[in-house]
Design a protein around this motif. Sequence first.
Motif, PDB file in Angstrom:
ATOM      1  N   THR A 136       1.182   5.547  11.900  1.00 58.10           N
ATOM      2  CA  THR A 136       1.791   6.418  10.892  1.00 58.10           C
ATOM      3  C   THR A 136       1.981   7.857  11.350  1.00 58.10           C
ATOM      4  N   GLN A 137       1.286   8.255  12.423  1.00 57.29           N
ATOM      5  CA  GLN A 137       1.355   9.642  12.911  1.00 57.29           C
ATOM      6  C   GLN A 137       0.875  10.638  11.852  1.00 57.29           C
ATOM      7  N   GLN A 138       0.011  10.198  10.972  1.00 60.52           N
ATOM      8  CA  GLN A 138      -0.527  11.078   9.942  1.00 60.52           C
ATOM      9  C   GLN A 138      -1.796  11.766  10.443  1.00 60.52           C
ATOM     10  N   SER A 139      -2.184  12.834   9.763  1.00 62.89           N
ATOM     11  CA  SER A 139      -3.354  13.606  10.162  1.00 62.89           C
ATOM     12  C   SER A 139      -4.636  12.848   9.846  1.00 62.89           C
ATOM     13  N   PRO A 140      -5.732  13.169  10.548  1.00 63.62           N
ATOM     14  CA  PRO A 140      -7.016  12.535  10.228  1.00 63.62           C
ATOM     15  C   PRO A 140      -7.414  12.715   8.772  1.00 63.62           C
ATOM     16  N   ALA A 141      -7.104  13.878   8.196  1.00 64.47           N
ATOM     17  CA  ALA A 141      -7.461  14.130   6.805  1.00 64.47           C
ATOM     18  C   ALA A 141      -6.692  13.198   5.864  1.00 64.47           C
ATOM     19  N   ALA A 142      -5.399  13.000   6.144  1.00 66.63           N
ATOM     20  CA  ALA A 142      -4.588  12.121   5.304  1.00 66.63           C
ATOM     21  C   ALA A 142      -5.054  10.670   5.424  1.00 66.63           C
ATOM     22  N   ILE A 143      -5.400  10.267   6.642  1.00 65.70           N
ATOM     23  CA  ILE A 143      -5.881   8.900   6.862  1.00 65.70           C
ATOM     24  C   ILE A 143      -7.211   8.680   6.156  1.00 65.70           C
TER      25      ILE A 143
ATOM     26  N   GLU B 190     -10.097  -6.071   5.615  1.00 67.05           N
ATOM     27  CA  GLU B 190      -9.355  -5.197   6.533  1.00 67.05           C
ATOM     28  C   GLU B 190      -7.854  -5.257   6.277  1.00 67.05           C
ATOM     29  N   LEU B 191      -7.323  -6.451   6.032  1.00 66.02           N
ATOM     30  CA  LEU B 191      -5.882  -6.545   5.763  1.00 66.02           C
ATOM     31  C   LEU B 191      -5.542  -5.837   4.465  1.00 66.02           C
ATOM     32  N   ALA B 192      -6.356  -6.028   3.436  1.00 61.57           N
ATOM     33  CA  ALA B 192      -6.119  -5.354   2.160  1.00 61.57           C
ATOM     34  C   ALA B 192      -6.164  -3.840   2.331  1.00 61.57           C
ATOM     35  N   GLN B 193      -7.163  -3.367   3.048  1.00 58.70           N
ATOM     36  CA  GLN B 193      -7.308  -1.927   3.271  1.00 58.70           C
ATOM     37  C   GLN B 193      -6.149  -1.382   4.090  1.00 58.70           C
ATOM     38  N   LEU B 194      -5.750  -2.116   5.135  1.00 56.27           N
ATOM     39  CA  LEU B 194      -4.652  -1.677   5.999  1.00 56.27           C
ATOM     40  C   LEU B 194      -3.348  -1.580   5.217  1.00 56.27           C
ATOM     41  N   CYS B 195      -3.020  -2.605   4.452  1.00 61.17           N
ATOM     42  CA  CYS B 195      -1.767  -2.600   3.698  1.00 61.17           C
ATOM     43  C   CYS B 195      -1.757  -1.495   2.644  1.00 61.17           C
ATOM     44  N   PHE B 196      -2.882  -1.322   1.964  1.00 61.21           N
ATOM     45  CA  PHE B 196      -2.974  -0.259   0.968  1.00 61.21           C
ATOM     46  C   PHE B 196      -2.777   1.109   1.621  1.00 61.21           C
ATOM     47  N   ALA B 197      -3.498   1.351   2.723  1.00 63.28           N
ATOM     48  CA  ALA B 197      -3.441   2.661   3.369  1.00 63.28           C
ATOM     49  C   ALA B 197      -2.059   2.946   3.953  1.00 63.28           C
ATOM     50  N   ILE B 198      -1.439   1.960   4.596  1.00 57.36           N
ATOM     51  CA  ILE B 198      -0.106   2.176   5.165  1.00 57.36           C
ATOM     52  C   ILE B 198       0.897   2.491   4.063  1.00 57.36           C
ATOM     53  N   CYS B 199       0.795   1.791   2.952  1.00 58.17           N
ATOM     54  CA  CYS B 199       1.732   2.052   1.860  1.00 58.17           C
ATOM     55  C   CYS B 199       1.500   3.419   1.220  1.00 58.17           C
ATOM     56  N   ARG B 200       0.266   3.865   1.182  1.00 57.25           N
ATOM     57  CA  ARG B 200       0.001   5.205   0.654  1.00 57.25           C
ATOM     58  C   ARG B 200       0.477   6.286   1.634  1.00 57.25           C
ATOM     59  N   LEU B 201       0.279   6.053   2.935  1.00 55.06           N
ATOM     60  CA  LEU B 201       0.629   7.061   3.937  1.00 55.06           C
ATOM     61  C   LEU B 201       2.128   7.137   4.198  1.00 55.06           C
ATOM     62  N   MET B 202       2.782   5.973   4.236  1.00 55.03           N
ATOM     63  CA  MET B 202       4.207   5.942   4.569  1.00 55.03           C
ATOM     64  C   MET B 202       5.116   6.057   3.353  1.00 55.03           C
ATOM     65  N   ARG B 203       4.575   5.783   2.168  1.00 55.60           N
ATOM     66  CA  ARG B 203       5.339   5.808   0.929  1.00 55.60           C
ATOM     67  C   ARG B 203       6.655   5.026   1.088  1.00 55.60           C
ATOM     68  N   PRO B 204       6.557   3.740   1.413  1.00 51.30           N
ATOM     69  CA  PRO B 204       7.762   2.949   1.680  1.00 51.30           C
ATOM     70  C   PRO B 204       8.573   2.682   0.417  1.00 51.30           C
ATOM     71  N   SER B 205       9.884   2.539   0.617  1.00 54.02           N
ATOM     72  CA  SER B 205      10.767   2.175  -0.492  1.00 54.02           C
ATOM     73  C   SER B 205      10.896   0.670  -0.634  1.00 54.02           C
ATOM     74  N   LYS B 206      10.934  -0.038   0.514  1.00 54.09           N
ATOM     75  CA  LYS B 206      11.127  -1.487   0.489  1.00 54.09           C
ATOM     76  C   LYS B 206      10.148  -2.156   1.443  1.00 54.09           C
ATOM     77  N   ILE B 207       9.404  -3.124   0.909  1.00 51.87           N
ATOM     78  CA  ILE B 207       8.415  -3.883   1.678  1.00 51.87           C
ATOM     79  C   ILE B 207       8.731  -5.355   1.506  1.00 51.87           C
ATOM     80  N   VAL B 208       8.691  -6.099   2.605  1.00 50.47           N
ATOM     81  CA  VAL B 208       8.833  -7.551   2.547  1.00 50.47           C
ATOM     82  C   VAL B 208       7.503  -8.171   2.939  1.00 50.47           C
TER      83      VAL B 208
END
Length: 260
Positions: free
Chosen positions: A58-65, A97-115
């Motif tokens: 995500t290239q996000q900051s440690p604080a955001a992660i 881990e998968l639940a946490q990863l998907c939640f965190a990526i969606c919060r950090l990237m703020r995606p519009s469309k996910i498949v």
Amino acid sequence: MNYLHWFRQFLSHPIWAWYNWKAWVNYHYSLITRTGLKRIAEYRHYLYSMEEALATVTQQSPAAIKSALEGAAGQVEQPDQLNERTPIPNTFDASPELAQLCFAICRLMRPSKIVEIGVGNGQTSFYILKALHENVEGQLYSIDLPYFSPGAERSVGRLVPQSFRPRWALTLGPSQRVLRRMLPKIAPVDVFIHDGDHTYWTQLAEFRKGWSALRPGGVLIADDVVTDAFMVLANESGVTPVVVAQSNKPELIGILSKPT
């Protein structure tokens, strides 16, 4: 495979039953012939911690992660109904881990469309949609080929509450067929999550379709990289894979970020 349950599905949904049978045959054929199972050990060379993986992708900051992971931590506990008896085995549910990863990526990237391919009881969908609910934006397009036990069709996504469903489009059927119709209509997508048929041929075909539909900077997540397909896609794309371990099973999660 329970042949009686499969036959019942064949009578009501012959195409679904055919694809379930095809996956079963392909899985056992690959075990016998070792097709697509020669490079699995390579994945261990690309292991990252969750924090390192999110930073890389995500290239996000440690604080955001840290904030995203803290927000996920309270959600990774089993949601209501998870321990209830269901026609869909709980072994199909997401690891913490998968639940946490998907939640965190969606919060950090703020995606519009996910498949998302592979829903089962809907645990992964629950966490993705929880993130979209908190983002107040985004749409999840999920595909699931129901398990062939009685009542499975009605149980797909049962963990997703009604309050999250306006951001959710669920399609039942073989992912190979559904993707051909869906992706041209909604591409480009921001995140592509694969947790469906884990045979080599299906994974490789669907990874390639998902990758081609991703926007530059988009992310592909593969739960259970149990064949060479993920490594083949990484090599074809010229992208270094990112891999995360899971606490409740030996299989790994693979992540690829599409170059901008």
